[in-house]
Design a protein around this motif. Structure first.
Motif, PDB file in Angstrom:
ATOM      1  N   ASN A   1       6.101 -10.569  23.556  1.00 21.80           N
ATOM      2  CA  ASN A   1       4.707 -10.576  24.003  1.00 21.80           C
ATOM      3  C   ASN A   1       3.977  -9.325  23.528  1.00 21.80           C
ATOM      4  O   ASN A   1       2.808  -9.388  23.145  1.00 21.80           O
ATOM      5  CB  ASN A   1       4.618 -10.721  25.520  1.00 21.80           C
ATOM      6  CG  ASN A   1       4.915 -12.138  25.964  1.00 21.80           C
ATOM      7  OD1 ASN A   1       4.693 -13.090  25.224  1.00 21.80           O
ATOM      8  ND2 ASN A   1       5.425 -12.280  27.166  1.00 21.80           N
ATOM      9  N   GLU A   2       4.676  -8.196  23.529  1.00 20.56           N
ATOM     10  CA  GLU A   2       4.085  -6.960  23.020  1.00 20.56           C
ATOM     11  C   GLU A   2       3.823  -7.084  21.510  1.00 20.56           C
ATOM     12  O   GLU A   2       2.788  -6.653  21.012  1.00 20.56           O
ATOM     13  CB  GLU A   2       5.005  -5.770  23.318  1.00 20.56           C
ATOM     14  CG  GLU A   2       4.452  -4.429  22.921  1.00 20.56           C
ATOM     15  CD  GLU A   2       3.229  -3.980  23.724  1.00 20.56           C
ATOM     16  OE1 GLU A   2       2.659  -2.946  23.356  1.00 20.56           O
ATOM     17  OE2 GLU A   2       2.830  -4.668  24.688  1.00 20.56           O
ATOM     18  N   PHE A   3       4.762  -7.680  20.801  1.00 21.82           N
ATOM     19  CA  PHE A   3       4.589  -7.935  19.370  1.00 21.82           C
ATOM     20  C   PHE A   3       3.352  -8.798  19.124  1.00 21.82           C
ATOM     21  O   PHE A   3       2.537  -8.500  18.236  1.00 21.82           O
ATOM     22  CB  PHE A   3       5.845  -8.623  18.806  1.00 21.82           C
ATOM     23  CG  PHE A   3       5.667  -9.179  17.426  1.00 21.82           C
ATOM     24  CD1 PHE A   3       5.678  -8.342  16.324  1.00 21.82           C
ATOM     25  CD2 PHE A   3       5.493 -10.535  17.227  1.00 21.82           C
ATOM     26  CE1 PHE A   3       5.519  -8.853  15.034  1.00 21.82           C
ATOM     27  CE2 PHE A   3       5.331 -11.056  15.948  1.00 21.82           C
ATOM     28  CZ  PHE A   3       5.341 -10.208  14.852  1.00 21.82           C
TER      29      PHE A   3
ATOM     30  N   SER B   1       0.078  -7.732  17.166  1.00 26.28           N
ATOM     31  CA  SER B   1      -0.300  -8.567  16.016  1.00 26.28           C
ATOM     32  C   SER B   1      -1.741  -9.044  16.157  1.00 26.28           C
ATOM     33  O   SER B   1      -2.484  -9.103  15.162  1.00 26.28           O
ATOM     34  CB  SER B   1       0.636  -9.770  15.899  1.00 26.28           C
ATOM     35  OG  SER B   1       1.942  -9.351  15.614  1.00 26.28           O
ATOM     36  N   GLY B   2      -2.147  -9.375  17.369  1.00 27.46           N
ATOM     37  CA  GLY B   2      -3.535  -9.784  17.611  1.00 27.46           C
ATOM     38  C   GLY B   2      -4.516  -8.672  17.296  1.00 27.46           C
ATOM     39  O   GLY B   2      -5.580  -8.906  16.714  1.00 27.46           O
TER      40      GLY B   2
ATOM     41  N   ILE C   1      -8.125  -6.530  10.750  1.00 22.08           N
ATOM     42  CA  ILE C   1      -8.247  -7.073   9.386  1.00 22.08           C
ATOM     43  C   ILE C   1      -9.511  -7.923   9.286  1.00 22.08           C
ATOM     44  O   ILE C   1     -10.249  -7.854   8.303  1.00 22.08           O
ATOM     45  CB  ILE C   1      -6.982  -7.861   8.988  1.00 22.08           C
ATOM     46  CG1 ILE C   1      -5.807  -6.898   8.815  1.00 22.08           C
ATOM     47  CG2 ILE C   1      -7.231  -8.679   7.716  1.00 22.08           C
ATOM     48  CD1 ILE C   1      -4.471  -7.583   8.643  1.00 22.08           C
ATOM     49  N   GLY C   2      -9.773  -8.731  10.323  1.00 20.69           N
ATOM     50  CA  GLY C   2     -10.989  -9.549  10.344  1.00 20.69           C
ATOM     51  C   GLY C   2     -12.246  -8.708  10.246  1.00 20.69           C
ATOM     52  O   GLY C   2     -13.169  -9.040   9.504  1.00 20.69           O
ATOM     53  N   LYS C   3     -12.283  -7.608  10.994  1.00 21.66           N
ATOM     54  CA  LYS C   3     -13.442  -6.706  10.942  1.00 21.66           C
ATOM     55  C   LYS C   3     -13.594  -6.124   9.538  1.00 21.66           C
ATOM     56  O   LYS C   3     -14.685  -6.019   9.013  1.00 21.66           O
ATOM     57  CB  LYS C   3     -13.291  -5.562  11.951  1.00 21.66           C
ATOM     58  CG  LYS C   3     -13.514  -5.974  13.376  1.00 21.66           C
ATOM     59  CD  LYS C   3     -13.312  -4.767  14.287  1.00 21.66           C
ATOM     60  CE  LYS C   3     -13.283  -5.159  15.732  1.00 21.66           C
ATOM     61  NZ  LYS C   3     -12.985  -3.995  16.604  1.00 21.66           N
ATOM     62  N   ARG C   4     -12.478  -5.727   8.948  1.00 21.40           N
ATOM     63  CA  ARG C   4     -12.495  -5.117   7.608  1.00 21.40           C
ATOM     64  C   ARG C   4     -12.993  -6.119   6.561  1.00 21.40           C
ATOM     65  O   ARG C   4     -13.750  -5.771   5.667  1.00 21.40           O
ATOM     66  CB  ARG C   4     -11.092  -4.603   7.259  1.00 21.40           C
ATOM     67  CG  ARG C   4     -10.940  -4.050   5.892  1.00 21.40           C
ATOM     68  CD  ARG C   4     -11.797  -2.802   5.697  1.00 21.40           C
ATOM     69  NE  ARG C   4     -11.695  -2.309   4.359  1.00 21.40           N
ATOM     70  CZ  ARG C   4     -11.389  -1.072   4.044  1.00 21.40           C
ATOM     71  NH1 ARG C   4     -11.169  -0.189   4.994  1.00 21.40           N
ATOM     72  NH2 ARG C   4     -11.316  -0.713   2.807  1.00 21.40           N
ATOM     73  N   MET C   5     -12.567  -7.351   6.687  1.00 27.86           N
ATOM     74  CA  MET C   5     -12.940  -8.375   5.712  1.00 27.86           C
ATOM     75  C   MET C   5     -14.428  -8.708   5.785  1.00 27.86           C
ATOM     76  O   MET C   5     -15.011  -9.154   4.798  1.00 27.86           O
ATOM     77  CB  MET C   5     -12.107  -9.649   5.899  1.00 27.86           C
ATOM     78  CG  MET C   5     -10.614  -9.424   5.700  1.00 27.86           C
ATOM     79  SD  MET C   5     -10.184  -8.668   4.139  1.00 27.86           S
ATOM     80  CE  MET C   5     -10.305 -10.067   3.074  1.00 27.86           C
TER      81      MET C   5
END
Length: 144
Positions: A125-127, A131-132, A138-142
């Protein structure tokens, strides 16, 4: 250590821990692409075209064509021109394709059960939480 060195270190560590056996070799991309497409075809209530598959998985149409050819050669799908517009080709799953999809899902389920038992639900769950956050970053960067 500057940010560039930290990034290089991260890439090396990530490559070291990435479960290569799970993801398979890069040159096996075609085979791995078949199962998600079979899932899409099996779950769809409408006629599916190769362009729909490309859009859903954000793949190029040539890539989709290669995967569909491999799936058709294995008897997992059928392609047929539409009666109303012979220029369009519908893609549908076969019973053999459904059986392969179910087999792959059962194997994935067994693997994930093992991972849960081995790693623990809290760590997984921590992973997923981390990951989220990475996905969001990454979404913000894109978008820039």
């Amino acid at each position: 250590m500057d940010s560039k060195e930290k990034a290089k270190e991260f890439i090396k560590k990530f490559d070291d821990v990435r479960p290569k056996e799970f993801f398979g070799p890069i040159d096996d991309y075609c085979e791995r692409g078949i199962i998600p497409i079979l899932c899409m075809l099996d779950e769809s209530t409408e006629t599916v075209f190769s362009g729909d598959i490309a859009a859903r998985f954000k793949l190029s149409t040539p890539h989709v064509a290669v995967v569909l050819k491999a799936a058709e050669n294995k008897g997992y799908i059928k392609r047929a021109p539409l009666e109303s517009d012979r220029r369009k080709t519908a893609v549908c799953i076969t019973e053999r394709g459904r059986a392969e999809k179910q087999k792959a899902f059962a194997a994935l389920l067994e693997l994930v059960e093992y991972i849960i038992d081995e790693v623990g639900e809290n760590d997984l769950n921590e992973f997923l939480r981390i990951s989220g956050r990475i996905h969001s970053a990454i979404g913000k960067r894109m978008k820039k």
